[in-house]
Motif scaffolding. Structure first.
Motif, mmCIF file in Angstrom:
data_model
loop_
_atom_site.group_PDB
_atom_site.id
_atom_site.type_symbol
_atom_site.label_atom_id
_atom_site.label_comp_id
_atom_site.label_asym_id
_atom_site.label_seq_id
_atom_site.Cartn_x
_atom_site.Cartn_y
_atom_site.Cartn_z
ATOM 1 N N MET A 1 -14.967 -34.005 34.187
ATOM 2 C CA MET A 1 -15.224 -34.803 33.494
ATOM 3 C C MET A 1 -14.243 -35.679 33.199
ATOM 4 S SD MET A 1 -16.698 -32.798 29.571
ATOM 5 C CE MET A 1 -14.909 -32.789 29.444
ATOM 6 N N HIS A 2 -14.392 -36.788 32.450
ATOM 7 C CA HIS A 2 -14.158 -38.007 31.612
ATOM 8 C C HIS A 2 -13.954 -37.677 30.152
ATOM 9 C CE1 HIS A 2 -11.416 -41.471 31.761
ATOM 10 N NE2 HIS A 2 -12.253 -41.444 30.134
ATOM 11 N N ARG A 181 -16.504 -44.657 35.308
ATOM 12 C CA ARG A 181 -15.789 -43.230 35.036
ATOM 13 C C ARG A 181 -17.731 -42.644 35.057
ATOM 14 N NH1 ARG A 181 -11.747 -39.698 36.987
ATOM 15 N NH2 ARG A 181 -9.779 -41.527 36.274
ATOM 16 N N ALA A 182 -18.459 -43.557 34.339
ATOM 17 C CA ALA A 182 -20.163 -43.138 33.891
ATOM 18 C C ALA A 182 -21.120 -43.744 35.221
ATOM 19 C CB ALA A 182 -20.109 -43.707 32.852
ATOM 20 N N ARG A 183 -20.650 -45.003 35.768
ATOM 21 C CA ARG A 183 -21.365 -45.015 36.615
ATOM 22 C C ARG A 183 -21.470 -44.519 38.009
ATOM 23 N NH1 ARG A 183 -19.248 -51.289 36.072
ATOM 24 N NH2 ARG A 183 -20.506 -51.878 35.332
ATOM 25 N N THR A 184 -20.129 -43.894 39.021
ATOM 26 C CA THR A 184 -20.003 -42.805 39.827
ATOM 27 C C THR A 184 -20.975 -41.281 39.284
ATOM 28 O OG1 THR A 184 -18.444 -41.826 39.077
ATOM 29 C CG2 THR A 184 -17.488 -44.409 39.810
ATOM 30 N N GLY A 185 -21.883 -41.544 38.347
ATOM 31 C CA GLY A 185 -22.215 -40.146 38.161
ATOM 32 C C GLY A 185 -21.629 -38.744 37.272
ATOM 33 N N GLN A 186 -20.076 -38.761 37.033
ATOM 34 C CA GLN A 186 -18.940 -37.823 37.338
ATOM 35 C C GLN A 186 -19.391 -38.097 35.388
ATOM 36 O OE1 GLN A 186 -15.091 -39.509 36.224
ATOM 37 N NE2 GLN A 186 -14.118 -37.344 36.201
ATOM 38 N N PRO A 187 -19.517 -36.898 35.094
ATOM 39 C CA PRO A 187 -19.928 -36.618 33.547
ATOM 40 C C PRO A 187 -18.810 -36.798 32.213
ATOM 41 C CG PRO A 187 -19.884 -34.949 34.549
ATOM 42 C CD PRO A 187 -18.988 -35.810 35.585
ATOM 43 N N ASP A 233 -34.037 -46.436 28.155
ATOM 44 C CA ASP A 233 -34.881 -45.691 27.186
ATOM 45 C C ASP A 233 -33.621 -45.122 26.893
ATOM 46 O OD1 ASP A 233 -37.053 -45.703 28.702
ATOM 47 O OD2 ASP A 233 -36.096 -44.734 30.252
ATOM 48 N N PHE A 234 -32.167 -45.359 26.909
ATOM 49 C CA PHE A 234 -31.006 -45.138 25.863
ATOM 50 C C PHE A 234 -31.291 -45.578 24.628
ATOM 51 C CE2 PHE A 234 -26.693 -45.788 23.564
ATOM 52 C CZ PHE A 234 -26.486 -44.473 23.633
ATOM 53 N N LYS A 235 -31.423 -44.315 23.116
ATOM 54 C CA LYS A 235 -30.896 -44.618 22.038
ATOM 55 C C LYS A 235 -29.857 -43.483 21.411
ATOM 56 C CE LYS A 235 -34.793 -41.640 21.163
ATOM 57 N NZ LYS A 235 -36.071 -42.228 20.303
ATOM 58 N N ASN A 245 -25.173 -38.960 32.149
ATOM 59 C CA ASN A 245 -24.159 -38.161 32.180
ATOM 60 C C ASN A 245 -22.865 -38.067 31.736
ATOM 61 O OD1 ASN A 245 -24.755 -40.372 34.015
ATOM 62 N ND2 ASN A 245 -21.825 -40.242 34.631
ATOM 63 N N VAL A 246 -23.612 -38.970 30.258
ATOM 64 C CA VAL A 246 -22.594 -39.145 29.250
ATOM 65 C C VAL A 246 -22.951 -38.129 27.878
ATOM 66 C CG1 VAL A 246 -21.774 -40.659 27.801
ATOM 67 C CG2 VAL A 246 -22.013 -41.474 30.075
ATOM 68 N N THR A 247 -22.298 -37.633 27.676
ATOM 69 C CA THR A 247 -21.966 -36.763 26.091
ATOM 70 C C THR A 247 -21.692 -37.109 25.438
ATOM 71 O OG1 THR A 247 -21.816 -34.387 27.857
ATOM 72 C CG2 THR A 247 -21.640 -34.335 25.139
#
Length: 300
Positions: A1-2, A181-187, A233-235, A245-247
């Motif tokens: 995770m990053h 980081r997010a684009r790679t699918g990494q959490p 769909d993001f909000k 994959n983003v918290t």
């Protein structure tokens, strides 16, 4: 995770308290063990770099609860002199770099770390350091990232010139690093010391309410690139939530306001045992608890 920390002035205490609370619980410990890289802006760079060097959260928290300006009788005279343009900045960068060297002395990075800075003639720049890099190499970038304009002097960084607060230009997270980081699918976990766009509150005064609406709009603008990556769909939600994959981890708007809002972030001359410090520590514990309840199987 990053793991990516935003800015927030005195709310470095919130970030450090967040880490400390996670370190106290099994699911929180699991989350911390999963961190493979860290990034930060300003206050978040201070906390994030120390964590990336393997310093215990309790030690980081103790350091952050002692302001570098605590007990400085020259603080307000320097502020007046700066306002009157008798000096460019209240303090030199050494006031901060000395503290960071004391915290990280002799350490090396245990994992990759990125500090976001704002060069005088460029947009936000993300400066990345690999595992094994010494504290002496990382501290100048962290100091630059934390150099609040007019309070702490910019730092000269090789290849970039004079650099200051990483959140001074548009964005309050290390945006290019987080997006990559997010684009790679990494959490990815983004921890903000202030509420997400649309959820900022200020409990007193019409003028302050207007200011907070403006701040909310600014933060919304700075996150536009990430929002596009996440799709239509993001909000945003209030507090802690996850999308793909983003918290996203932040205090709820009402909690932020109750704990002093922007005023608490801007008060850099806090006292170690003050009510401000106590409340910011509780805020960090609160967002950690919410994260663990939602995304970890524990009972508080």
């Amino acid at each position: 995770m990053h793991l990516s920390f935003g800015g927030g002035g005195a709310r470095a205490i919130v970030y450090a308290s967040f880490l400390q609370r996670l370190a106290e619980k099994p699911s929180g410990q699991h989350a911390l063990r999963s961190v493979e890289s860290v990034s930060g802006v300003s206050a978040g760079a201070m906390v994030g770099s120390a964590f990336a060097m393997g310093i215990k959260p309790s030690t980081i928290l103790d350091s952050m609860t002692h302001s570098v300006f605590e007990g400085s009788w020259t603080y307000y005279p320097r502020m007046l002199a700066t306002a009157m343009q008798l000096r460019a900045n209240m303090y030199s960068s050494t006031v901060l770099s000395d503290r960071l060297h004391a915290l990280c002395d002799g350490r090396t990075l245990k994992m990759p770390f990125t500090a976001a800075v704002t060069p005088a003639k460029y947009d936000q720049a993300c400066l990345s350091y690999h595992a094994g890099t010494s504290a002496s190499s990382v501290v100048p970038a962290v100091t630059a990232s934390s150099a609040v304009p007019f309070v702490i002097a910019p730092v000269q960084l090789a290849g970039w010139g004079a650099c200051m607060d990483g959140g001074a230009d548009r964005c309050n997270i290390a945006m290019s690093e987080v997006r990559a980081r997010a684009r790679t699918g990494q959490p990815v976990m983004i921890v903000s010391s202030g509420p997400w766009p649309g959820f900022r509150q200020e409990k007193t005064g019409t003028r302050k309410e207007l200011l907070f609406r403006q701040l909310s709009n600014l933060v919304a603008h700075s996150f536009e690139d990430l929002e596009k990556d996440l799709g239509p769909d993001f909000k945003y939600h209030d507090g802690v939530f996850r999308f793909k994959n983003v918290t996203f981890v932040a205090p709820k708007g009402a909690v932020y306001a109750a704990n002093g809002g922007y005023d608490a972030s801007a008060n850099l001359r806090y006292q170690h045992n003050s009510d401000q410090v106590r409340r910011l520590k509780q805020e960090g514990q609160g967002i950690a608890d919410e994260y663990m309840v939602k995304f970890g199987k524990i009972h508080l």
